[in-house]
Design a protein around this motif. Structure first.
Motif, PDB file in Angstrom:
ATOM      1  N   ARG A   4       0.908  -1.131   0.099  1.00 34.14           N
ATOM      2  CA  ARG A   4       0.208  -0.102   0.158  1.00 34.14           C
ATOM      3  C   ARG A   4       0.956   1.307   0.115  1.00 34.14           C
ATOM      4  NH1 ARG A   4      -0.101  -1.640   5.527  1.00 34.14           N
ATOM      5  NH2 ARG A   4       0.187  -0.074   6.931  1.00 34.14           N
ATOM      6  N   ARG A   5       2.165   1.348   0.362  1.00 35.82           N
ATOM      7  CA  ARG A   5       2.930   2.407   0.497  1.00 35.82           C
ATOM      8  C   ARG A   5       3.545   2.692  -1.012  1.00 35.82           C
ATOM      9  NH1 ARG A   5       5.416   0.667   5.981  1.00 35.82           N
ATOM     10  NH2 ARG A   5       3.542   0.210   7.117  1.00 35.82           N
ATOM     11  N   GLU A   6       3.677   1.629  -1.857  1.00 37.59           N
ATOM     12  CA  GLU A   6       4.353   2.081  -2.980  1.00 37.59           C
ATOM     13  C   GLU A   6       3.700   3.278  -3.710  1.00 37.59           C
ATOM     14  OE1 GLU A   6       4.613  -1.433  -5.406  1.00 37.59           O
ATOM     15  OE2 GLU A   6       5.763  -2.647  -3.796  1.00 37.59           O
ATOM     16  N   ASP A   7       2.249   3.344  -3.584  1.00 37.56           N
ATOM     17  CA  ASP A   7       1.374   4.446  -4.232  1.00 37.56           C
ATOM     18  C   ASP A   7       2.090   5.823  -3.479  1.00 37.56           C
ATOM     19  OD1 ASP A   7       0.446   2.513  -5.850  1.00 37.56           O
ATOM     20  OD2 ASP A   7      -1.272   2.149  -4.383  1.00 37.56           O
ATOM     21  N   SER A  11       9.997   6.230  -4.411  1.00 42.18           N
ATOM     22  CA  SER A  11      11.382   6.177  -4.095  1.00 42.18           C
ATOM     23  C   SER A  11      11.789   4.462  -4.156  1.00 42.18           C
ATOM     24  CB  SER A  11      11.983   6.679  -2.898  1.00 42.18           C
ATOM     25  OG  SER A  11      11.547   6.034  -1.734  1.00 42.18           O
ATOM     26  N   PRO A  12      12.954   4.151  -4.608  1.00 43.77           N
ATOM     27  CA  PRO A  12      13.618   2.835  -4.932  1.00 43.77           C
ATOM     28  C   PRO A  12      13.944   1.967  -3.480  1.00 43.77           C
ATOM     29  CG  PRO A  12      15.198   4.179  -5.581  1.00 43.77           C
ATOM     30  CD  PRO A  12      14.052   4.913  -5.602  1.00 43.77           C
ATOM     31  N   ASP A  13      13.896   3.016  -2.363  1.00 37.99           N
ATOM     32  CA  ASP A  13      14.439   2.412  -1.141  1.00 37.99           C
ATOM     33  C   ASP A  13      13.447   2.786  -0.074  1.00 37.99           C
ATOM     34  OD1 ASP A  13      16.962   1.894  -2.242  1.00 37.99           O
ATOM     35  OD2 ASP A  13      17.668   3.756  -1.962  1.00 37.99           O
ATOM     36  N   LEU A  14      13.388   1.873   0.978  1.00 41.64           N
ATOM     37  CA  LEU A  14      12.579   2.112   2.277  1.00 41.64           C
ATOM     38  C   LEU A  14      13.362   2.019   3.541  1.00 41.64           C
ATOM     39  CD1 LEU A  14       9.396   0.036   1.341  1.00 41.64           C
ATOM     40  CD2 LEU A  14       9.735   2.315   1.530  1.00 41.64           C
ATOM     41  N   GLU A  17      12.370  -0.047   9.921  1.00 41.90           N
ATOM     42  CA  GLU A  17      11.894   0.699  11.330  1.00 41.90           C
ATOM     43  C   GLU A  17      12.605  -0.063  12.515  1.00 41.90           C
ATOM     44  OE1 GLU A  17       7.958   1.808  11.463  1.00 41.90           O
ATOM     45  OE2 GLU A  17       7.751   1.206   9.295  1.00 41.90           O
ATOM     46  N   ARG A  18      13.356  -1.064  12.334  1.00 40.33           N
ATOM     47  CA  ARG A  18      14.047  -1.713  13.540  1.00 40.33           C
ATOM     48  C   ARG A  18      15.470  -1.111  13.744  1.00 40.33           C
ATOM     49  NH1 ARG A  18      12.451  -4.809  17.303  1.00 40.33           N
ATOM     50  NH2 ARG A  18      14.299  -5.980  17.211  1.00 40.33           N
ATOM     51  N   CYS A  19      16.292  -1.334  12.550  1.00 37.65           N
ATOM     52  CA  CYS A  19      17.674  -1.051  12.515  1.00 37.65           C
ATOM     53  C   CYS A  19      17.819   0.347  11.983  1.00 37.65           C
ATOM     54  CB  CYS A  19      18.673  -2.006  11.766  1.00 37.65           C
ATOM     55  SG  CYS A  19      18.242  -2.134  10.023  1.00 37.65           S
ATOM     56  N   GLN A  20      16.842   1.021  11.489  1.00 42.90           N
ATOM     57  CA  GLN A  20      17.028   2.411  10.760  1.00 42.90           C
ATOM     58  C   GLN A  20      17.879   2.477   9.672  1.00 42.90           C
ATOM     59  OE1 GLN A  20      14.871   4.916  11.865  1.00 42.90           O
ATOM     60  NE2 GLN A  20      13.854   3.083  13.262  1.00 42.90           N
ATOM     61  N   GLU A  21      18.275   1.443   8.979  1.00 49.41           N
ATOM     62  CA  GLU A  21      19.028   1.438   7.610  1.00 49.41           C
ATOM     63  C   GLU A  21      18.229   1.565   6.420  1.00 49.41           C
ATOM     64  OE1 GLU A  21      22.519  -1.103   7.242  1.00 49.41           O
ATOM     65  OE2 GLU A  21      22.618  -1.428   9.489  1.00 49.41           O
ATOM     66  N   THR A  22      18.611   1.937   5.444  1.00 48.55           N
ATOM     67  CA  THR A  22      17.878   2.058   4.183  1.00 48.55           C
ATOM     68  C   THR A  22      18.128   0.743   3.445  1.00 48.55           C
ATOM     69  OG1 THR A  22      17.622   4.450   4.281  1.00 48.55           O
ATOM     70  CG2 THR A  22      17.267   3.310   2.283  1.00 48.55           C
ATOM     71  N   PHE A  23      17.174   0.169   2.676  1.00 51.47           N
ATOM     72  CA  PHE A  23      17.383  -0.880   1.847  1.00 51.47           C
ATOM     73  C   PHE A  23      16.283  -0.783   0.773  1.00 51.47           C
ATOM     74  CE2 PHE A  23      18.367  -2.349   6.030  1.00 51.47           C
ATOM     75  CZ  PHE A  23      19.501  -3.424   5.799  1.00 51.47           C
TER      76      PHE A  23
END
Length: 71
Positions: A4-7, A11-14, A17-23
């Motif tokens: 649901r958040r793709e819309d 951006s290609p990255d998210l 919420e646990r380790c606060q790194e972008t993947f």
């Protein structure tokens, strides 16, 4: 299955919420219990499901059983 958040965010990255790194978006999963986004490194497997934490995994499988015992 489309997320649901793709819309909302193209951006290609998210952010995990646990380790606060972008993947990359394809490496992020959504918790079945609390709907938080998490990466494969933070994933907790329980049964055939994957959760963001042990607390969510325990709540998913044991909340209903605990409520039934109180009756």
């Amino acid at each position: 299955m489309p997320r649901r958040r793709e819309d909302e965010d193209a951006s290609p990255d998210l952010l995990c919420e646990r380790c606060q790194e972008t993947f990359a978006r394809v490496l992020i999963q959504e918790c079945s219990y609390c709907s938080k986004d998490f990466c494969r490194n933070c994933a907790v497997r329980s049964g055939n499901a994957v959760f963001c934490s042990k607390a969510c995994a325990d709540a998913w499988f044991f909340t209903d059983a605990d409520e039934g015992e109180e009756e």
